[in-house]
Design a protein around this motif. Sequence first.
Motif, PDB file in Angstrom:
ATOM      1  N   UNK A  11      42.089  53.997  49.913  1.00  0.00           N
ATOM      2  CA  UNK A  11      43.346  53.396  49.495  1.00  0.00           C
ATOM      3  C   UNK A  11      43.006  51.952  49.137  1.00  0.00           C
ATOM      4  N   UNK A  12      43.345  51.553  47.930  1.00  0.00           N
ATOM      5  CA  UNK A  12      42.968  50.227  47.447  1.00  0.00           C
ATOM      6  C   UNK A  12      44.231  49.425  47.156  1.00  0.00           C
ATOM      7  N   UNK A  13      44.279  48.201  47.705  1.00  0.00           N
ATOM      8  CA  UNK A  13      45.480  47.369  47.641  1.00  0.00           C
ATOM      9  C   UNK A  13      45.207  46.047  46.935  1.00  0.00           C
ATOM     10  N   UNK A  14      46.058  45.749  45.962  1.00  0.00           N
ATOM     11  CA  UNK A  14      46.123  44.419  45.377  1.00  0.00           C
ATOM     12  C   UNK A  14      47.334  43.746  46.027  1.00  0.00           C
ATOM     13  N   UNK A  15      47.086  42.925  47.039  1.00  0.00           N
ATOM     14  CA  UNK A  15      48.185  42.288  47.772  1.00  0.00           C
ATOM     15  C   UNK A  15      48.899  41.309  46.847  1.00  0.00           C
ATOM     16  N   UNK A  16      50.227  41.395  46.834  1.00  0.00           N
ATOM     17  CA  UNK A  16      51.048  40.671  45.862  1.00  0.00           C
ATOM     18  C   UNK A  16      51.857  39.558  46.523  1.00  0.00           C
ATOM     19  N   UNK A  17      52.042  38.493  45.772  1.00  0.00           N
ATOM     20  CA  UNK A  17      52.981  37.440  46.171  1.00  0.00           C
ATOM     21  C   UNK A  17      53.896  37.156  44.985  1.00  0.00           C
ATOM     22  N   UNK A  18      55.201  37.173  45.245  1.00  0.00           N
ATOM     23  CA  UNK A  18      56.157  36.885  44.180  1.00  0.00           C
ATOM     24  C   UNK A  18      56.253  37.964  43.125  1.00  0.00           C
ATOM     25  N   UNK A  19      56.045  39.212  43.510  1.00  0.00           N
ATOM     26  CA  UNK A  19      56.076  40.304  42.548  1.00  0.00           C
ATOM     27  C   UNK A  19      57.484  40.741  42.177  1.00  0.00           C
ATOM     28  N   UNK A  20      57.604  41.329  41.000  1.00  0.00           N
ATOM     29  CA  UNK A  20      58.880  41.846  40.513  1.00  0.00           C
ATOM     30  C   UNK A  20      59.034  43.305  40.924  1.00  0.00           C
ATOM     31  N   UNK A  21      60.168  43.624  41.539  1.00  0.00           N
ATOM     32  CA  UNK A  21      60.434  45.007  41.946  1.00  0.00           C
ATOM     33  C   UNK A  21      60.456  45.927  40.727  1.00  0.00           C
ATOM     34  N   UNK A  22      60.995  45.445  39.623  1.00  0.00           N
ATOM     35  CA  UNK A  22      61.124  46.279  38.423  1.00  0.00           C
ATOM     36  C   UNK A  22      59.776  46.599  37.776  1.00  0.00           C
ATOM     37  N   UNK A  23      58.760  45.790  38.035  1.00  0.00           N
ATOM     38  CA  UNK A  23      57.443  46.026  37.443  1.00  0.00           C
ATOM     39  C   UNK A  23      56.556  46.910  38.316  1.00  0.00           C
ATOM     40  N   UNK A  24      56.996  47.175  39.548  1.00  0.00           N
ATOM     41  CA  UNK A  24      56.142  47.900  40.490  1.00  0.00           C
ATOM     42  C   UNK A  24      55.748  49.277  39.968  1.00  0.00           C
ATOM     43  N   UNK A  25      56.719  50.091  39.590  1.00  0.00           N
ATOM     44  CA  UNK A  25      56.433  51.470  39.173  1.00  0.00           C
ATOM     45  C   UNK A  25      55.559  51.519  37.918  1.00  0.00           C
ATOM     46  N   UNK A  26      55.869  50.754  36.855  1.00  0.00           N
ATOM     47  CA  UNK A  26      54.990  50.788  35.677  1.00  0.00           C
ATOM     48  C   UNK A  26      53.546  50.400  35.988  1.00  0.00           C
ATOM     49  N   UNK A  27      53.363  49.413  36.862  1.00  0.00           N
ATOM     50  CA  UNK A  27      51.999  49.009  37.214  1.00  0.00           C
ATOM     51  C   UNK A  27      51.313  50.097  38.034  1.00  0.00           C
ATOM     52  N   UNK A  65      48.914  38.049  41.526  1.00  0.00           N
ATOM     53  CA  UNK A  65      50.196  38.156  40.833  1.00  0.00           C
ATOM     54  C   UNK A  65      50.136  39.440  40.022  1.00  0.00           C
ATOM     55  N   UNK A  66      51.284  39.987  39.692  1.00  0.00           N
ATOM     56  CA  UNK A  66      51.285  41.203  38.882  1.00  0.00           C
ATOM     57  C   UNK A  66      50.695  40.943  37.503  1.00  0.00           C
ATOM     58  N   UNK A  67      50.939  39.754  36.969  1.00  0.00           N
ATOM     59  CA  UNK A  67      50.387  39.403  35.655  1.00  0.00           C
ATOM     60  C   UNK A  67      48.860  39.386  35.692  1.00  0.00           C
ATOM     61  N   UNK A  68      48.295  38.883  36.786  1.00  0.00           N
ATOM     62  CA  UNK A  68      46.835  38.843  36.915  1.00  0.00           C
ATOM     63  C   UNK A  68      46.249  40.249  36.959  1.00  0.00           C
ATOM     64  N   UNK A  69      46.909  41.147  37.682  1.00  0.00           N
ATOM     65  CA  UNK A  69      46.428  42.532  37.764  1.00  0.00           C
ATOM     66  C   UNK A  69      46.425  43.172  36.381  1.00  0.00           C
ATOM     67  N   UNK A  70      47.524  43.004  35.667  1.00  0.00           N
ATOM     68  CA  UNK A  70      47.648  43.582  34.325  1.00  0.00           C
ATOM     69  C   UNK A  70      46.564  43.049  33.398  1.00  0.00           C
ATOM     70  N   UNK A  71      46.356  41.739  33.441  1.00  0.00           N
ATOM     71  CA  UNK A  71      45.400  41.108  32.533  1.00  0.00           C
ATOM     72  C   UNK A  71      43.954  41.415  32.914  1.00  0.00           C
ATOM     73  N   UNK A  72      43.615  41.268  34.195  1.00  0.00           N
ATOM     74  CA  UNK A  72      42.218  41.429  34.614  1.00  0.00           C
ATOM     75  C   UNK A  72      41.727  42.867  34.482  1.00  0.00           C
ATOM     76  N   UNK A  73      42.640  43.827  34.620  1.00  0.00           N
ATOM     77  CA  UNK A  73      42.254  45.236  34.518  1.00  0.00           C
ATOM     78  C   UNK A  73      42.589  45.842  33.155  1.00  0.00           C
ATOM     79  N   UNK A  74      43.165  45.016  32.281  1.00  0.00           N
ATOM     80  CA  UNK A  74      43.558  45.482  30.941  1.00  0.00           C
ATOM     81  C   UNK A  74      44.375  46.768  31.038  1.00  0.00           C
ATOM     82  N   UNK A  75      45.398  46.715  31.866  1.00  0.00           N
ATOM     83  CA  UNK A  75      46.201  47.909  32.109  1.00  0.00           C
ATOM     84  C   UNK A  75      47.042  48.281  30.895  1.00  0.00           C
ATOM     85  N   UNK A  76      47.074  49.547  30.603  1.00  0.00           N
ATOM     86  CA  UNK A  76      47.918  50.078  29.533  1.00  0.00           C
ATOM     87  C   UNK A  76      49.159  50.697  30.167  1.00  0.00           C
ATOM     88  N   UNK A  77      50.339  50.617  29.541  1.00  0.00           N
ATOM     89  CA  UNK A  77      50.612  50.150  28.169  1.00  0.00           C
ATOM     90  C   UNK A  77      50.857  48.654  28.060  1.00  0.00           C
TER      91      UNK A  77
END
Length: 284
Positions: free
Chosen positions: A204-220, A270-282
């Motif tokens: 189980x791998x965790x990216x611990x979040x601070x100040x995350x958006x609830x609405x962005x959780x599921x898409x990420x 941050x959620x933005x960092x996860x998206x950017x560093x892992x180049x998450x799609x979409x």
Amino acid sequence: MAKRLGSTTYSRNLKRFSSHARYFIKKLGCEQNEQLNFILVHDDKNKNTKYSSTSKHPAMTLHKPLSLLESHTPQFTLFTKRNKRIHVLSQNKKGYAVFMEINYRESKTSDFKKIRAQFIDVDLNKISVHLDTKEQVKQMIETIQSDPAEQLQSITVKKNKKGQYHLLALRKKQRVAKLKNAFIKKFKTHIKDTMIVETKNGYHIYWVIQGGSVSKFVPIQKALAKKFSSDPMITNLSRVMRIPGFYHMKNPRSPFMVRVKQLGRKKPFSQAEIIQSLALKPFN
């Protein structure tokens, strides 16, 4: 020789990893006044597919604020809705797995207020495929069995209500161990700063979040599952996960201590960092 409850190895592991649950919970950024929600579910799912109050091993929904939580798992006690005290390790010895709701809400009926982490469940024990025809099933079995690297303990095929065939192949523990090492090696740079919890069948791998958006959780969550080919069902806000410091008891003769393999960096993502560093799609 298989490890048994009460054996020296079992007791030694309990002592060695007794603080891992507390490490895990604190790492998630849980605050002292926050209520923690747990559920105990019996690991013997083959015999108990439903966990109603009348089943042989009913699930237990439990809670406790972090401020009252004990430091070591042998002392852990949690409360039922009626505030009955439950000694968690005693239930774990009886075969109950210990899960915790990762994200924060004040009660089981309230809305989520905080995203504690984005996370994935990497299960390397099984090959699970849904197929439309018997011919596809036959071809898939031949493909799996022809792979010299595979080590299987069983293959089952069941037809669901939609008419599809569900093929489930379970790997031997030697094969799972090799795949664990291969996964860490393959994604080393992607997960070097994450918290990693080792389970019997994977991570189980965790990216611990601070100040995350609830609405962005599921898409990420969905994007992470695609990125790492992990369990696609791990997407809901109310998802519970096994906590370290307790045993995986599906095989009571060979219990596996769930443990923190890596705590990760101190600074939350941050959620933005996860998206950017892992180049998450979409997203990208």
